[in-house]
Design a protein around this motif. Structure first.
Motif, PDB file in Angstrom:
ATOM      1  N   SER A 146     -27.171 -38.889  46.430  1.00 36.54           N
ATOM      2  CA  SER A 146     -28.545 -39.380  46.670  1.00 36.54           C
ATOM      3  C   SER A 146     -28.873 -39.496  47.922  1.00 36.54           C
ATOM      4  O   SER A 146     -28.260 -40.438  48.637  1.00 36.54           O
ATOM      5  N   VAL A 160     -33.824 -37.363  47.378  1.00 36.83           N
ATOM      6  CA  VAL A 160     -33.290 -35.876  46.844  1.00 36.83           C
ATOM      7  C   VAL A 160     -32.003 -36.350  46.083  1.00 36.83           C
ATOM      8  O   VAL A 160     -31.168 -37.012  46.893  1.00 36.83           O
ATOM      9  N   LEU A 200     -35.998 -34.038  43.260  1.00 36.27           N
ATOM     10  CA  LEU A 200     -36.773 -34.415  44.172  1.00 36.27           C
ATOM     11  C   LEU A 200     -37.788 -35.615  43.812  1.00 36.27           C
ATOM     12  O   LEU A 200     -38.543 -35.016  42.915  1.00 36.27           O
TER      13      LEU A 200
END
Length: 201
Positions: A146, A160, A200
Motif C-alpha cells: 500500500s 492505494v 483506493l
C-alpha cells in the motif's frame, strides 16, 4: 461426536523489528505464530466394527494374535480442527514514505471434512465402506502493498492498496484417512487460483 471429546491447544507468537541489527533496518520486521491443537474423540463401537467387518484381519493382525483389523485408530480428529496452523511474514513499513508491504505465508494441517460411513445389504452384511475424508494440508503465500499520499489542495490522505492472495497457486485436495490407506490417496486435487485486489481510499 457422540463420545466424549478432548480439545487442548497452545499458541506461540513472536515479532521482531530488525532495527536491533542496524538502524537502516528499523523499517523491516519479521513475525509469526504457531498453533498446535490436540482435538480428538474416541470412535464409536459401530465405526470400529464396521471397519473390522469390511477389512477383516490382515496377516499381520493374525500373526499378532488379533482377529480384527488393527489399522483403524481408536480415536479420530474432531471436525474442522487442524492439528497445527502456522503463519509467518516479513513486513516493510516506512512511515515517512507512506509505503507498507508484507509478504506472508500461511500453512495448515489436514482437517477432517467428512466422517466415514458403511452401506449395508438387505441381509445386514456390509457391502461397502467410505473412509473418513480430510481436507489435505496446504500452504499459501500472500503479498500486500500500500502507498499513502496527499493530493494538493485536497484535504486528507489517499491510500492505494494492492494484494495478491495465494501467490504461488498451491495445490489443494481432499484425502482419505491415512490410517486406512497404504499411501496418500486423494479423492480429488485442484488449484484454487490467485485472488487479486486493487483499492483506493
Amino acid at each position: 461426536n457422540p463420545n466424549q471429546a478432548t480439545l487442548r491447544g497452545v499458541e506461540l507468537e513472536a515479532r521482531q523489528n530488525l532495527g536491533i541489527l542496524h538502524d537502516v533496518l528499523e523499517v523491516i520486521s519479521i513475525g509469526g505464530n504457531f498453533t498446535y491443537i490436540d482435538a480428538e474423540v474416541e470412535r464409536t463401537p459401530l465405526e470400529i466394527a464396521r471397519a473390522a467387518a469390511f477389512y477383516g484381519a490382515t496377516q499381520a493382525d493374525i500373526d499378532a494374535g488379533l482377529i480384527h483389523f488393527s489399522g483403524l485408530k481408536r480415536k479420530r480428529r474432531l471436525f474442522n480442527q487442524p492439528e497445527w496452523i502456522a503463519n509467518g511474514d516479513i513486513t516493510f513499513d516506512h512511515p515517512d514514505w507512506g509505503t507498507k508491504a508484507t509478504l506472508s505465508i500461511f500453512a495448515i494441517s489436514e482437517v477432517l471434512d467428512t466422517a466415514g460411513s458403511g452401506n449395508l445389504l438387505p441381509n445386514g452384511n456390509l457391502d461397502s465402506i467410505n473412509l473418513d475424508r480430510f481436507t489435505d494440508e496446504y500452504f499459501q503465500v500472500d503479498f500486500v502493498i500500500s502507498q499513502t499520499f496527499g493530493i494538493p489542495r485536497i484535504p486528507g490522505e489517499w491510500t492505494v492498496k494492492t494484494s495478491i492472495k495465494n501467490l504461488t497457486d498451491s495445490s489443494r485436495g481432499v484425502i482419505y484417512d491415512q490410517s486406512q490407506t497404504v499411501d496418500d490417496v486423494h479423492e480429488r486435487s485442484f488449484k484454487q487460483g490467485r485472488d487479486y485486489t486493487f483499492g483506493l481510499g
